[in-house]
Each structure stands twice: as structure tokens, then as C-alpha cells.
Design a protein around this motif. Structure first.
Motif, PDB file in Angstrom:
ATOM      1  N   ALA A 130       8.220  94.123 -74.446  1.00 29.53           N
ATOM      2  CA  ALA A 130       7.964  94.124 -75.879  1.00 29.53           C
ATOM      3  C   ALA A 130       8.774  93.038 -76.582  1.00 29.53           C
ATOM      4  O   ALA A 130       9.838  92.618 -76.103  1.00 29.53           O
ATOM      5  N   ASP A 131       8.273  92.586 -77.729  1.00 29.15           N
ATOM      6  CA  ASP A 131       8.903  91.492 -78.461  1.00 29.15           C
ATOM      7  C   ASP A 131      10.334  91.802 -78.883  1.00 29.15           C
ATOM      8  O   ASP A 131      11.131  90.890 -79.080  1.00 29.15           O
ATOM      9  N   ASP A 132      10.653  93.077 -79.048  1.00 33.03           N
ATOM     10  CA  ASP A 132      11.988  93.432 -79.509  1.00 33.03           C
ATOM     11  C   ASP A 132      12.911  93.898 -78.375  1.00 33.03           C
ATOM     12  O   ASP A 132      14.017  94.366 -78.629  1.00 33.03           O
ATOM     13  N   THR A 133      12.455  93.748 -77.130  1.00 31.84           N
ATOM     14  CA  THR A 133      13.278  94.148 -75.989  1.00 31.84           C
ATOM     15  C   THR A 133      14.346  93.097 -75.718  1.00 31.84           C
ATOM     16  O   THR A 133      14.022  91.912 -75.570  1.00 31.84           O
ATOM     17  N   PRO A 134      15.612  93.475 -75.632  1.00 29.60           N
ATOM     18  CA  PRO A 134      16.652  92.498 -75.290  1.00 29.60           C
ATOM     19  C   PRO A 134      16.413  91.923 -73.900  1.00 29.60           C
ATOM     20  O   PRO A 134      15.972  92.625 -72.984  1.00 29.60           O
ATOM     21  N   ILE A 135      16.710  90.648 -73.740  1.00 31.67           N
ATOM     22  CA  ILE A 135      16.556  89.988 -72.449  1.00 31.67           C
ATOM     23  C   ILE A 135      17.786  89.124 -72.177  1.00 31.67           C
ATOM     24  O   ILE A 135      18.514  88.738 -73.089  1.00 31.67           O
ATOM     25  N   ALA A 136      18.008  88.831 -70.902  1.00 33.96           N
ATOM     26  CA  ALA A 136      18.920  87.767 -70.493  1.00 33.96           C
ATOM     27  C   ALA A 136      18.062  86.646 -69.923  1.00 33.96           C
ATOM     28  O   ALA A 136      16.909  86.865 -69.532  1.00 33.96           O
ATOM     29  N   THR A 137      18.616  85.450 -69.902  1.00 36.03           N
ATOM     30  CA  THR A 137      17.888  84.316 -69.335  1.00 36.03           C
ATOM     31  C   THR A 137      18.774  83.590 -68.336  1.00 36.03           C
ATOM     32  O   THR A 137      19.988  83.501 -68.516  1.00 36.03           O
ATOM     33  N   ILE A 138      18.147  83.078 -67.299  1.00 34.87           N
ATOM     34  CA  ILE A 138      18.853  82.259 -66.316  1.00 34.87           C
ATOM     35  C   ILE A 138      17.947  81.104 -65.933  1.00 34.87           C
ATOM     36  O   ILE A 138      16.728  81.279 -65.796  1.00 34.87           O
ATOM     37  N   GLY A 139      18.531  79.912 -65.808  1.00 33.83           N
ATOM     38  CA  GLY A 139      17.726  78.756 -65.474  1.00 33.83           C
ATOM     39  C   GLY A 139      18.507  77.754 -64.649  1.00 33.83           C
ATOM     40  O   GLY A 139      19.744  77.734 -64.648  1.00 33.83           O
ATOM     41  N   PHE A 140      17.767  76.907 -63.951  1.00 31.17           N
ATOM     42  CA  PHE A 140      18.334  75.927 -63.041  1.00 31.17           C
ATOM     43  C   PHE A 140      17.793  74.548 -63.418  1.00 31.17           C
ATOM     44  O   PHE A 140      16.603  74.396 -63.680  1.00 31.17           O
ATOM     45  N   CYS A 141      18.688  73.546 -63.441  1.00 29.22           N
ATOM     46  CA  CYS A 141      18.280  72.193 -63.779  1.00 29.22           C
ATOM     47  C   CYS A 141      17.608  72.188 -65.155  1.00 29.22           C
ATOM     48  O   CYS A 141      18.207  72.605 -66.139  1.00 29.22           O
ATOM     49  N   LEU A 142      16.343  71.767 -65.239  1.00 26.14           N
ATOM     50  CA  LEU A 142      15.650  71.750 -66.534  1.00 26.14           C
ATOM     51  C   LEU A 142      15.514  73.160 -67.116  1.00 26.14           C
ATOM     52  O   LEU A 142      15.429  73.328 -68.341  1.00 26.14           O
ATOM     53  N   GLY A 143      15.525  74.170 -66.248  1.00 28.37           N
ATOM     54  CA  GLY A 143      15.467  75.547 -66.718  1.00 28.37           C
ATOM     55  C   GLY A 143      16.708  75.939 -67.491  1.00 28.37           C
ATOM     56  O   GLY A 143      16.673  76.834 -68.341  1.00 28.37           O
ATOM     57  N   ALA A 144      17.845  75.269 -67.215  1.00 25.11           N
ATOM     58  CA  ALA A 144      19.064  75.558 -67.960  1.00 25.11           C
ATOM     59  C   ALA A 144      18.941  75.081 -69.401  1.00 25.11           C
ATOM     60  O   ALA A 144      19.436  75.728 -70.331  1.00 25.11           O
ATOM     61  N   ARG A 145      18.298  73.948 -69.607  1.00 25.75           N
ATOM     62  CA  ARG A 145      18.024  73.504 -70.982  1.00 25.75           C
ATOM     63  C   ARG A 145      17.149  74.536 -71.681  1.00 25.75           C
ATOM     64  O   ARG A 145      17.354  74.851 -72.862  1.00 25.75           O
ATOM     65  N   ALA A 146      16.163  75.072 -70.963  1.00 24.88           N
ATOM     66  CA  ALA A 146      15.285  76.087 -71.546  1.00 24.88           C
ATOM     67  C   ALA A 146      16.059  77.350 -71.898  1.00 24.88           C
ATOM     68  O   ALA A 146      15.733  78.030 -72.878  1.00 24.88           O
ATOM     69  N   VAL A 147      17.074  77.688 -71.112  1.00 29.86           N
ATOM     70  CA  VAL A 147      17.943  78.822 -71.447  1.00 29.86           C
ATOM     71  C   VAL A 147      18.616  78.578 -72.789  1.00 29.86           C
ATOM     72  O   VAL A 147      18.627  79.443 -73.676  1.00 29.86           O
TER      73      VAL A 147
END
Length: 258
Positions: A130-147
Motif C-alpha cells: 500500500a502507498d502508506d506502508t513504510p519501506i526500506a530501500t537498498i541499491g547497488f551502483c546506480l541503484g544506490a543513487r535511486a535509494v
């Protein structure tokens, strides 16, 4: 614990030419989570994983399974879907095919922050988050910029973020990530190899200077580690950097989700 992986097909509309559906492309979303439900009967905490340049490959799936084994629902959108379904390259492909590396560089050059963030939103929605669900993000290389972009865009919804061997944290645009660090309010971990030959510490320096006084941003550099230190079996794998990043990331996520 036992985990299960499922692939969901959805669509993303980039809104080309201003027409609804004109820029719509199909996108796969890989979701990995424990087989059993949590003891309270709810959902496992959600971690959105943002891939690196070679694509969503077996090493990515193994990482997702390891993370899910710690009690997370891991949602990974296929960010290269505009070029084909679940495209990826392995190290042996780069060695065997002289066109592999230019192909990947072309994928990177074609991506925009807005596209990746739309992919993130579409992937979470397809996974039933759901849109209001808390999330964490993890990314690598270009994915880190997206984080970083996700933390700047979504504010308190992103309870923590982790970027391993990041790329493109600084550019010459007026909205360069380093100019918006004041919008990062949740804990952020960055792991950077001191021997990174792709994205050196010097290339990140403006970002590192911008976050130097922020207590909720944890930057760790690893002696001898190169770009792509995450992936076991790959030429640049570095166990100390990978396991150090793993320990810090898990502790951060655990605290953030309470």
C-alpha cells in the motif's frame, strides 16, 4: 527460514507524448519473502531492492533470498524492462562478447531518475504494498543513487536506505543528489570501496561533504575493495566489504522497522 520467489508482470506508463498509455511498457517484479507469515499474521516488512547495471541476475536473486531469510519481503523491479524482459549479463558474458559492456552502458545512459522512481512505485503496487506502508530501500551502483532519490522523494515513508558501492551521487545538474541531502531524514548507510575504479571516493566527495555533519548518515569506506564488492564469485567480490555492509544494513533495517 524457508523463502519463496515469485515474479509478477505489471506495466509502467512513462507518459510519452502526453498520451495515457503512449509510453507504457511491461515490467517484471521479483518478490522474495518467507514462506510462513509473521507470528502476528500481518505482512513482513518491505524492502525495495534497486539493481545495479548488469541487471537482475542469479546473484541478485541470491541476495534477495538471503535478505528475505531475515524476515523481509524483498521487492525488486526490473529496471531494464524498457529494453527487454529480465535482461542481464554475467561476468563471463562481458569476457566473451565485446558488445556486452557497450550494451549495458547504453542501458544506463537511457535511464532517468523519474523512470526509476516510477518503476519503484509500480513494483511496490504490483506486490500489493500500500502507498502508506513504510519501506526500506537498498541499491547497488546506480541503484544506490535511486535509494537516495527515493529517500528525498518519499520522505518519512522510507524508514532507512542502504547504498553499496554507489554511483552517480554527484552530477552537474541543478538537482544533483548532493544538493538535496537536507531532504534525507531517515538513516542512510553508504559502503564505498577505497579501490573503486568505477566510482572513486573523489567522485562522491561533494556528496560526502554534504552529509558529513548528518548523524543519521553512516558512510563506511573499505580498504582494498573495488566496485561491485557485493557479489560472491565475481572478480571484484570483497568479503570484508560485503559482510561489513551486510551487518550494518541489517542492523539499520531492524532498528528502523522496530
Amino acid at each position: 527460514m524457508d523463502v519463496v520467489e515469485n515474479t509478477i508482470d505489471t506495466s509502467v506508463d512513462d507518459g510519452a507524448d502526453g498520451d495515457d498509455g503512449a509510453g507504457e511498457t511491461e515490467m517484471s517484479v521479483v518478490v522474495t519473502e518467507p514462506v510462513e507469515r509473521p507470528d502476528d499474521g500481518g505482512d513482513w516488512p518491505t524492502v525495495a531492492l534497486l539493481i545495479d547495471a548488469p541487471g537482475l541476475r542469479p546473484a541478485t536473486r541470491q541476495f534477495m533470498a538471503r535478505l528475505a531469510d531475515h524476515g523481509y519481503r524483498v521487492v525488486t523491479p526490473d529496471l531494464h524492462h524498457r529494453h527487454g524482459r529480465l535482461l542481464h549479463f554475467e561476468p563471463k558474458d562481458f569476457a566473451a562478447d565485446p558488445e556486452a559492456r557497450p550494451t549495458v552502458m547504453g542501458w544506463i545512459a537511457s535511464m532517468t531518475d523519474d523512470q526509476i522512481q516510477r518503476d519503484l512505485d509500480a513494483g511496490l503496487a504490483a506486490a500489493g504494498v500500500a502507498d502508506d506502508t513504510p519501506i526500506a530501500t537498498i541499491g547497488f551502483c546506480l541503484g544506490a543513487r535511486a535509494v537516495v532519490r527515493s529517500m528525498q522523494r518519499l520522505g518519512e515513508r522510507v524508514v532507512s536506505g542502504a547504498g553499496w558501492h554507489p554511483s552517480f551521487l554527484v552530477d552537474d545538474e541543478p538537482d544533483s543528489p548532493h544538493l538535496g541531502v537536507d531532504r534525507i531524514t531517515a538513516p542512510l548507510y553508504l559502503g564505498i570501496g577505497e579501490a573503486d575504479e568505477v566510482q572513486s571516493i573523489a567522485m562522491h566527495q561533494k556528496f560526502l561533504d554534504a552529509v558529513a555533519d548528518l548523524d543519521h548518515v553512516d558512510v563506511v569506506t573499505y580498504p582494498g575493495a573495488d566496485h561491485g564488492y557485493t557479489w560472491p564469485g565475481y572478480p571484484t567480490y570483497d568479503e570484508a566489504a560485503a559482510e561489513g555492509s551486510w551487518t550494518r544494513t541489517l542492523a539499520m533495517f531492524s532498528t528502523a522497522f522496530g
